[in-house]
Design a protein around this motif. Sequence first.
Motif, PDB file in Angstrom:
ATOM      1  N   MET A   1       0.831  -1.212   0.000  1.00  8.86           N
ATOM      2  CA  MET A   1       0.000   0.000   0.000  1.00  8.86           C
ATOM      3  C   MET A   1       0.861   1.257   0.000  1.00  8.86           C
ATOM      4  O   MET A   1       0.542   2.238  -0.676  1.00  8.86           O
ATOM      5  CB  MET A   1      -0.938  -0.002   1.218  1.00  8.86           C
ATOM      6  CG  MET A   1      -1.807   1.252   1.326  1.00  8.86           C
ATOM      7  SD  MET A   1      -2.759   1.597  -0.185  1.00  8.86           S
ATOM      8  CE  MET A   1      -3.966   0.270  -0.112  1.00  8.86           C
ATOM      9  N   GLU A   2       1.953   1.240   0.757  1.00  8.44           N
ATOM     10  CA  GLU A   2       2.842   2.409   0.792  1.00  8.44           C
ATOM     11  C   GLU A   2       3.481   2.648  -0.575  1.00  8.44           C
ATOM     12  O   GLU A   2       3.573   3.790  -1.040  1.00  8.44           O
ATOM     13  CB  GLU A   2       3.915   2.212   1.863  1.00  8.44           C
ATOM     14  CG  GLU A   2       3.395   2.357   3.280  1.00  8.44           C
ATOM     15  CD  GLU A   2       4.430   2.006   4.326  1.00  8.44           C
ATOM     16  OE1 GLU A   2       4.574   2.767   5.305  1.00  8.44           O
ATOM     17  OE2 GLU A   2       5.110   0.959   4.163  1.00  8.44           O
ATOM     18  N   LYS A   3       3.919   1.566  -1.207  1.00  7.12           N
ATOM     19  CA  LYS A   3       4.524   1.713  -2.534  1.00  7.12           C
ATOM     20  C   LYS A   3       3.506   2.216  -3.555  1.00  7.12           C
ATOM     21  O   LYS A   3       3.798   3.097  -4.371  1.00  7.12           O
ATOM     22  CB  LYS A   3       5.113   0.373  -2.983  1.00  7.12           C
ATOM     23  CG  LYS A   3       6.302  -0.086  -2.161  1.00  7.12           C
ATOM     24  CD  LYS A   3       6.788  -1.463  -2.614  1.00  7.12           C
ATOM     25  CE  LYS A   3       7.963  -1.934  -1.756  1.00  7.12           C
ATOM     26  NZ  LYS A   3       8.420  -3.295  -2.135  1.00  7.12           N
ATOM     27  N   ILE A   4       2.294   1.651  -3.510  1.00  4.11           N
ATOM     28  CA  ILE A   4       1.235   2.074  -4.435  1.00  4.11           C
ATOM     29  C   ILE A   4       0.886   3.541  -4.194  1.00  4.11           C
ATOM     30  O   ILE A   4       0.708   4.317  -5.140  1.00  4.11           O
ATOM     31  CB  ILE A   4      -0.018   1.193  -4.261  1.00  4.11           C
ATOM     32  CG1 ILE A   4       0.256  -0.225  -4.774  1.00  4.11           C
ATOM     33  CG2 ILE A   4      -1.215   1.805  -4.999  1.00  4.11           C
ATOM     34  CD1 ILE A   4      -0.873  -1.203  -4.508  1.00  4.11           C
ATOM     35  N   SER A   5       0.817   3.947  -2.931  1.00  3.30           N
ATOM     36  CA  SER A   5       0.434   5.318  -2.594  1.00  3.30           C
ATOM     37  C   SER A   5       1.473   6.317  -3.071  1.00  3.30           C
ATOM     38  O   SER A   5       1.126   7.403  -3.555  1.00  3.30           O
ATOM     39  CB  SER A   5       0.240   5.451  -1.082  1.00  3.30           C
ATOM     40  OG  SER A   5      -0.815   4.622  -0.642  1.00  3.30           O
TER      41      SER A   5
ATOM     42  N   ALA B   1       2.940  10.189  -8.033  1.00  6.35           N
ATOM     43  CA  ALA B   1       3.692  10.501  -9.257  1.00  6.35           C
ATOM     44  C   ALA B   1       2.783  10.519 -10.473  1.00  6.35           C
ATOM     45  O   ALA B   1       2.945  11.353 -11.375  1.00  6.35           O
ATOM     46  CB  ALA B   1       4.816   9.478  -9.447  1.00  6.35           C
ATOM     47  N   VAL B   2       1.818   9.596 -10.512  1.00  3.93           N
ATOM     48  CA  VAL B   2       0.874   9.557 -11.635  1.00  3.93           C
ATOM     49  C   VAL B   2       0.100  10.870 -11.723  1.00  3.93           C
ATOM     50  O   VAL B   2       0.012  11.501 -12.782  1.00  3.93           O
ATOM     51  CB  VAL B   2      -0.111   8.374 -11.492  1.00  3.93           C
ATOM     52  CG1 VAL B   2      -1.206   8.468 -12.554  1.00  3.93           C
ATOM     53  CG2 VAL B   2       0.619   7.043 -11.615  1.00  3.93           C
TER      54      VAL B   2
ATOM     55  N   ALA C   1       8.577   5.052  -8.958  1.00  8.58           N
ATOM     56  CA  ALA C   1       7.927   6.361  -9.017  1.00  8.58           C
ATOM     57  C   ALA C   1       8.161   7.025 -10.370  1.00  8.58           C
ATOM     58  O   ALA C   1       7.250   7.662 -10.930  1.00  8.58           O
ATOM     59  CB  ALA C   1       8.452   7.253  -7.890  1.00  8.58           C
ATOM     60  N   ARG C   2       9.376   6.889 -10.923  1.00 11.79           N
ATOM     61  CA  ARG C   2       9.661   7.461 -12.250  1.00 11.79           C
ATOM     62  C   ARG C   2       8.802   6.782 -13.308  1.00 11.79           C
ATOM     63  O   ARG C   2       8.310   7.435 -14.236  1.00 11.79           O
ATOM     64  CB  ARG C   2      11.143   7.296 -12.588  1.00 11.79           C
ATOM     65  CG  ARG C   2      12.086   8.138 -11.757  1.00 11.79           C
ATOM     66  CD  ARG C   2      11.941   9.618 -12.038  1.00 11.79           C
ATOM     67  NE  ARG C   2      12.764  10.417 -11.138  1.00 11.79           N
ATOM     68  CZ  ARG C   2      12.736  11.731 -11.056  1.00 11.79           C
ATOM     69  NH1 ARG C   2      11.908  12.405 -11.838  1.00 11.79           N
ATOM     70  NH2 ARG C   2      13.502  12.383 -10.213  1.00 11.79           N
ATOM     71  N   SER C   3       8.626   5.481 -13.184  1.00 12.11           N
ATOM     72  CA  SER C   3       7.776   4.754 -14.133  1.00 12.11           C
ATOM     73  C   SER C   3       6.326   5.208 -14.017  1.00 12.11           C
ATOM     74  O   SER C   3       5.632   5.383 -15.020  1.00 12.11           O
ATOM     75  CB  SER C   3       7.875   3.246 -13.893  1.00 12.11           C
ATOM     76  OG  SER C   3       9.180   2.774 -14.133  1.00 12.11           O
ATOM     77  N   CYS C   4       5.858   5.410 -12.778  1.00 12.58           N
ATOM     78  CA  CYS C   4       4.491   5.885 -12.570  1.00 12.58           C
ATOM     79  C   CYS C   4       4.318   7.297 -13.125  1.00 12.58           C
ATOM     80  O   CYS C   4       3.262   7.628 -13.684  1.00 12.58           O
ATOM     81  CB  CYS C   4       4.138   5.861 -11.083  1.00 12.58           C
ATOM     82  SG  CYS C   4       3.919   4.202 -10.408  1.00 12.58           S
TER      83      CYS C   4
ATOM     84  N   MET D   1      -3.515  10.241  -1.162  1.00 16.61           N
ATOM     85  CA  MET D   1      -3.061   8.861  -0.918  1.00 16.61           C
ATOM     86  C   MET D   1      -1.620   8.848  -0.422  1.00 16.61           C
ATOM     87  O   MET D   1      -1.279   8.146   0.541  1.00 16.61           O
ATOM     88  CB  MET D   1      -3.170   8.035  -2.203  1.00 16.61           C
ATOM     89  CG  MET D   1      -4.576   7.640  -2.594  1.00 16.61           C
ATOM     90  SD  MET D   1      -4.583   6.641  -4.111  1.00 16.61           S
ATOM     91  CE  MET D   1      -3.659   5.180  -3.574  1.00 16.61           C
ATOM     92  N   THR D   2      -0.773   9.651  -1.073  1.00 13.54           N
ATOM     93  CA  THR D   2       0.635   9.717  -0.673  1.00 13.54           C
ATOM     94  C   THR D   2       0.773  10.278   0.736  1.00 13.54           C
ATOM     95  O   THR D   2       1.485   9.722   1.578  1.00 13.54           O
ATOM     96  CB  THR D   2       1.433  10.597  -1.662  1.00 13.54           C
ATOM     97  OG1 THR D   2       1.310  10.066  -2.980  1.00 13.54           O
ATOM     98  CG2 THR D   2       2.900  10.651  -1.280  1.00 13.54           C
ATOM     99  N   CYS D   3       0.098  11.393   1.003  1.00 12.58           N
ATOM    100  CA  CYS D   3       0.224  12.055   2.306  1.00 12.58           C
ATOM    101  C   CYS D   3      -0.316  11.201   3.449  1.00 12.58           C
ATOM    102  O   CYS D   3       0.236  11.204   4.554  1.00 12.58           O
ATOM    103  CB  CYS D   3      -0.512  13.400   2.275  1.00 12.58           C
ATOM    104  SG  CYS D   3       0.262  14.636   1.220  1.00 12.58           S
ATOM    105  N   ILE D   4      -1.391  10.474   3.207  1.00  9.58           N
ATOM    106  CA  ILE D   4      -2.025   9.671   4.263  1.00  9.58           C
ATOM    107  C   ILE D   4      -1.239   8.397   4.563  1.00  9.58           C
ATOM    108  O   ILE D   4      -1.053   8.013   5.725  1.00  9.58           O
ATOM    109  CB  ILE D   4      -3.478   9.319   3.881  1.00  9.58           C
ATOM    110  CG1 ILE D   4      -4.340  10.582   3.889  1.00  9.58           C
ATOM    111  CG2 ILE D   4      -4.063   8.271   4.834  1.00  9.58           C
ATOM    112  CD1 ILE D   4      -5.730  10.391   3.323  1.00  9.58           C
TER     113      ILE D   4
END
Length: 476
Positions: free
Chosen positions: A8-12, A17-18, A151-154, A224-227
Amino acid sequence: MEKKLSIMEKISYGAGAVGKDMVYALTATYVLYYYQDLLGINPVYMGVILLAARVFDAFNDPIMGIIVAKTKTRFGRFRPWLLIGTLLNSVFLILLFAVPAGVNAGGLVAYAAVIYIMWGTTYTMMDIPYWSMVPAFTDVGKERENVSAMARSCAGAGSALIQIFTMMIVPAIGAIGLDATKSAMDRFGVTEVTDKLVTTVTEINGFFWIAVIVAVIFLVTTLMTCINIKEKSTVEMEAASVGQMFKALISNDQAMVVVVTIVLVNTAFYITSNLVIYFFKYDFGGNDWNSNYTLFNMFGGAVQILSMMILFPILRKFFNLIKLFKISLLMSIVGYGTLLLIAFTAMNNVFILFVPGLFIFAANGLLTVMTTVFLANTVDYGEVKNGRRDESVIFSMQTFVVKLASGVAALVASIALAVFNISDVTEAAESVGSGSVIGLRLVMVIVPVVGLFIALFVFGKKYILTDEKLKELTKK
């Protein structure tokens, strides 16, 4: 032992980045077209505005880095600015595609200049903390490298989504409701209605709503990232001044090589992305040019995403990074050459353009991943050579040089549009002369090819950080 990051952390983090690169791609690709082709601003004025904003960023980026470094809150130093910057940037993104009623030509230029610079400033407000926070929640080594690459890929996927869907959605949502179209015409003081005018106003409406949609996605993904991403309170951040940036580059010849290469490569691709919509509208032409443009971008966006996430890992098993980088540059040059040959034939099927598109978009995806890796390698090189690890300084340059490349590309594209008299809001596409069309083709292809050849030469001659050299640096 530090706790590993959850899925979840990686996805967030990737989701952030997306969203942010969807915003950047929307402005980098379409703001020139929106103001110049739809609203009628002199293209040279618009080019100067876009470049000036990027020069301003040269000072804005390190200032923001200093502000973030000095921030201390119970939520960390990065997340507050990430959220504040996203909220403000979303507002300016919408304003950028929502010109007030009754603005004259001079006022339109002033409005574009002020809002675009404010958009760039607020984008930096969230972009700097986004990339700088990686050490605050990852461990040194593979985890950090994998998160950065992911993150660069996203980010690349976010850009590709804009390329794929924008001109598919713009006409559809812009045409919803006759009253909305009439209201927009009244807004711009229009009295005589023509088919071309309806189409133009529909696109103006469409870009406003696409900006709103992207802004909402931007806010959701940042939340999502901040939470879900928690910072480690022990992590410190070194802020780089403009002087430190240039000092680090001058003393680190390998960083200079990579930065110059990034500018050349990104300028080449941004010139094409700025002009390709004009190519489809005024050269490839036809009543269904929009559908062909959307189909081409859909193909290209898919190729770009797949090249970053699938093709790169496969090719990496067979080639070292330096060789793969050179192959990718040659791929893009071959793609441009093929595009030029096709452009001088009787183009009547968009699918034939998929051939050069395959080479160009795949190469762009591969190069995007590798330039980040090369820049990271120059940090280790600089530490051994100069006894100083300029990690934050070197990576502060990455955001700036990409922005600089987009500004230079926009100026080149703007000058080309003015010189060849392409896209006049008062004329139909069929009225664009053959000389103008040929000029568009040459600028869209030849200028990027020259830049890519220079990049290939500079990188091939000056970059020395082979796998063997990197192993030697690691031992030292």
